[in-house]
Enzyme design. Sequence first.
Site, mmCIF file in Angstrom:
data_model
loop_
_atom_site.group_PDB
_atom_site.id
_atom_site.type_symbol
_atom_site.label_atom_id
_atom_site.label_comp_id
_atom_site.label_asym_id
_atom_site.label_seq_id
_atom_site.Cartn_x
_atom_site.Cartn_y
_atom_site.Cartn_z
ATOM 1 N N ILE A 12 29.641 105.032 40.979
ATOM 2 C CA ILE A 12 29.584 106.472 41.235
ATOM 3 C C ILE A 12 28.144 106.765 41.637
ATOM 4 C CG2 ILE A 12 29.166 106.936 38.775
ATOM 5 C CD1 ILE A 12 30.566 109.622 39.112
ATOM 6 N N SER A 13 27.968 107.436 42.751
ATOM 7 C CA SER A 13 26.629 107.667 43.294
ATOM 8 C C SER A 13 25.795 108.549 42.376
ATOM 9 C CB SER A 13 26.719 108.331 44.674
ATOM 10 O OG SER A 13 27.338 107.475 45.597
ATOM 11 N N GLN A 14 24.479 108.440 42.519
ATOM 12 C CA GLN A 14 23.600 109.296 41.729
ATOM 13 C C GLN A 14 23.741 110.740 42.214
ATOM 14 O OE1 GLN A 14 20.312 106.828 43.359
ATOM 15 N NE2 GLN A 14 19.120 108.715 43.171
#
Length: 215
Positions: free
Chosen positions: A59-61
């Site tokens: 999950i992207s920052q």
Amino acid sequence: MDDIERQMQFVFALRSHGITNADVLKAMESVPRKDFLEGIFEERSHEDTPLPISCGQTISQPSVVALMTQALDLNRRCKVLEIGTGSGYQAAILARLARRVYTIERHRRLARRSKELLHRLGLHNITVVHGDGSLGLPEQVPFDRIIVTAAAEDPPQILLDQLRPGGIMVLPVGQSHSVQTLIKVSKTEHGLEYTELGPVRFVPLVEGIAHDVLD
């Protein structure tokens, strides 16, 4: 630190990364990242860092999610295509800002889990598709906006063809094992205009449907 303090720090961190669009900040604040994480990683949901999810994905920052969303320049009339559903977090943000979101995931398990979660959260303007994102979604063209959450060496022509004139695509480009560049592609009547948004690191865009062991 209580949840209110964490949320304030979360929004402050987004602002410090150049996120100024009030609608984007509101959407980021209203979608709990914790819901899209599992196990020990739930406690780290407010950290501005990518975190593992199933199927070997991440999950992207939050700052990158917000930056990509801000660059799309969304409005309530937009029909959006997302390539790479993952946990569904980015799609949930998009759904708060656009009319309709179509999101494609090559891992069946992730697609199924995201669809269930997004429905549970009451985000009914999202359609999750298990399929090959590199092909886009020809049956729903044209799209006002396209966002790709996996890195390609160049903006895929097949996706650019599915973007309407006046539309915007945001994606990382570059070699899969080096630092990539996040770019915004604007499709104008005079051709394509490119804007660099900064260095990022994403998993590579892979063709085909994944065959997970526990599919």
